[in-house]
Write a protein that holds these residues in place. Structure first.
Motif, PDB file in Angstrom:
ATOM      1  N   TRP A  45       5.218   6.538   3.732  1.00 17.94           N
ATOM      2  CA  TRP A  45       4.714   6.412   5.094  1.00 17.94           C
ATOM      3  C   TRP A  45       5.856   6.504   6.112  1.00 17.94           C
ATOM      4  N   ASN A  47       7.360   4.478   8.053  1.00 18.16           N
ATOM      5  CA  ASN A  47       8.424   3.467   7.968  1.00 18.16           C
ATOM      6  C   ASN A  47       9.404   3.812   6.854  1.00 18.16           C
ATOM      7  N   ILE A 385       0.706  -0.317   8.712  1.00 22.41           N
ATOM      8  CA  ILE A 385       2.154  -0.155   8.781  1.00 22.41           C
ATOM      9  C   ILE A 385       2.768  -1.266   9.627  1.00 22.41           C
ATOM     10  N   SER A 389       5.358  -3.685   7.436  1.00 22.27           N
ATOM     11  CA  SER A 389       6.732  -3.192   7.549  1.00 22.27           C
ATOM     12  C   SER A 389       7.584  -4.106   8.410  1.00 22.27           C
TER      13      SER A 389
END
Length: 405
Positions: A45, A47, A385, A389
């Motif tokens: 993803w 991040n 996310i 994250s």
């Protein structure tokens, strides 16, 4: 600081890169005879790709950019789609499909020669005195040992370091992935789209990984849920004469939608891997004294949730950040565990929800298109996310001004 890392997977090598860049003396010990350059395909993803880019990995050389994820019924009926453009725009980094081994290879190139020691299986750990501080000694099966200021156990879901610390092992979920690498079926509409097909019990997904290839994976119930004390699966996979894997897959998936049926018809007779799904309890403290955990050793989750590699990168990045601060090593490791704990717990909650989603997904076609379209679903991804994250929540962590591939 002298840092010892057990395990040359994604979390171990990422931690080695960040800690070496911070000026620490780092050695990684890997039980295998060489770098684990193979492995399953994964989605990284924004991040995770932003972390890789910050560490020095060239994203265009790593894998395939993924612009959309489609969810379909086994017969091809569209159920839901996820447009990843919003996440790319917000975080300034793309989602990519890549083989796990390619990530390890690219990160390893950033390390000084000799950082990774191969054929070194860790058998024990014990405390030692380093002046006024307590260090740690690591013993190996070849009779040698070494000591350092801290030890990071990045040795996977069967972690010896975790077992020495806490005595527990990952628990089986009752599911397994069968997976491999294949040519992209002609029925797939784009090299930048990930389709996943579902029925009430199973799924089949295909991740483009570049060069006209896809990592394919199916998820099915696992016939034997027992694990031994080391977390090793003890099902028929280990029997002298396991079932014919291509034939079994064609029996299960051969009548699914065109791309899946085409994939099954062209499966090789070998190189089909099976991975039983496991989950760890995410402990509030991941270590003791000068020892901590990273990656699957700390918080293994099934691949369906799509966060295993992303968490490993977050752990490696955070270790480099926290261990650059002043303070006693053990205190800094507890700080690392504290800041990562809540994010890892949220990933585990996502994994628990994902295990129960097959039947609800099959009903999505009854909902209005606006509900199952890319807008709401894409916002859900961004929310995940944000929730899972650490990287995106530090001011310099969002590479907004850099061009995504």
């Amino acid at each position: 600081m002298k840092v010892l890392i057990v395990g040359a997977g994604v979390s171990g090598v990422a931690a080695a890169v960040t800690l070496t860049a911070a000026g620490h003396d780092v050695t990684v010990f890997e039980r295998a005879d060489g770098l684990r350059a193979s492995g399953n395909g994964v989605l990284v993803w924004p991040n995770g790709t932003a972390i890789l880019r910050e560490l020095g990995v060239q994203l265009p050389e790593l894998g395939a950019r993924i612009d959309e994820a489609d969810v379909l019924a086994f017969d091809g009926t569209p159920l839901m789609k996820m447009d990843l453009a919003g996440a790319t725009e917000k975080y300034g980094a793309p989602t990519i499909g890549v083989l796990r081994g390619h990530i390890i290879e690219q990160l390893t190139r950033l390390l000084p020669a000799g950082t990774i020691k191969f054929a070194k299986r860790c058998t024990d750990i014990r405390p030692v005195r380093h002046g006024s501080n307590t260090g740690v000694a690591v013993a190996f099966d070849d009779g040698t040992s070494t000591d350092g200021d801290i030890l990071i156990g990045a040795d996977g879901y069967r972690s010896m370091v975790r077992h020495r610390l806490f005595g527990d092992v990952a628990r089986h979920t009752g599911l397994a992935s069968w997976y491999g690498l294949a040519k992209m079926p002609s029925g797939l509409r784009s090299e930048n789209v990930v389709p996943t097909y579902y029925d009430k019990l199973r799924l089949c997904t295909m991740h483009p990984v570049g060069d006209g290839m896809v990592h394919w994976a199916v998820e099915v119930p696992w016939p034997n849920e027992d694990l031994d004390r080391q977390g090793k699966p003890t099902a028929w996979l280990d029997l002298p004469e396991p079932p014919n894997r291509p034939a079994r897959l064609r029996e299960w998936f051969g009548d699914w939608a065109g791309p899946v049926a085409e994939l099954m018809a062209n499966l090789p007779d070998e190189d089909i891997n099976v991975f039983p799904h496991v989950m760890h309890q995410v402990r509030r403290l991941w270590g003791r004294g000068p020892v901590t955990l990273a990656g699957d050793a700390a918080h293994a989750v099934p691949p369906r949730v799509g966060w295993g590699v992303n968490q490993a990168l977050e752990d490696g990045w955070m270790l480099g950040r926290v261990l650059s601060l002043p303070g006693e090593p053990a205190t800094l490791l507890r700080r690392y565990e504290q800041v990562r704990y809540s994010r890892a717990r949220r990933v585990q909650r996502l994994a628990n929800v994902a295990r129960r989603t097959n039947r609800p997904l099959m009903l999505l076609h009854r909902l209005p298109r606006a509900v199952r379209g890319d807008g709401i679903v894409s916002k859900t991804l961004i929310s995940n996310i944000d929730n899972c994250s650490n990287y995106v929540h530090q001011p310099e962590g969002r590479a907004r001004t850099e061009a995504a591939i």
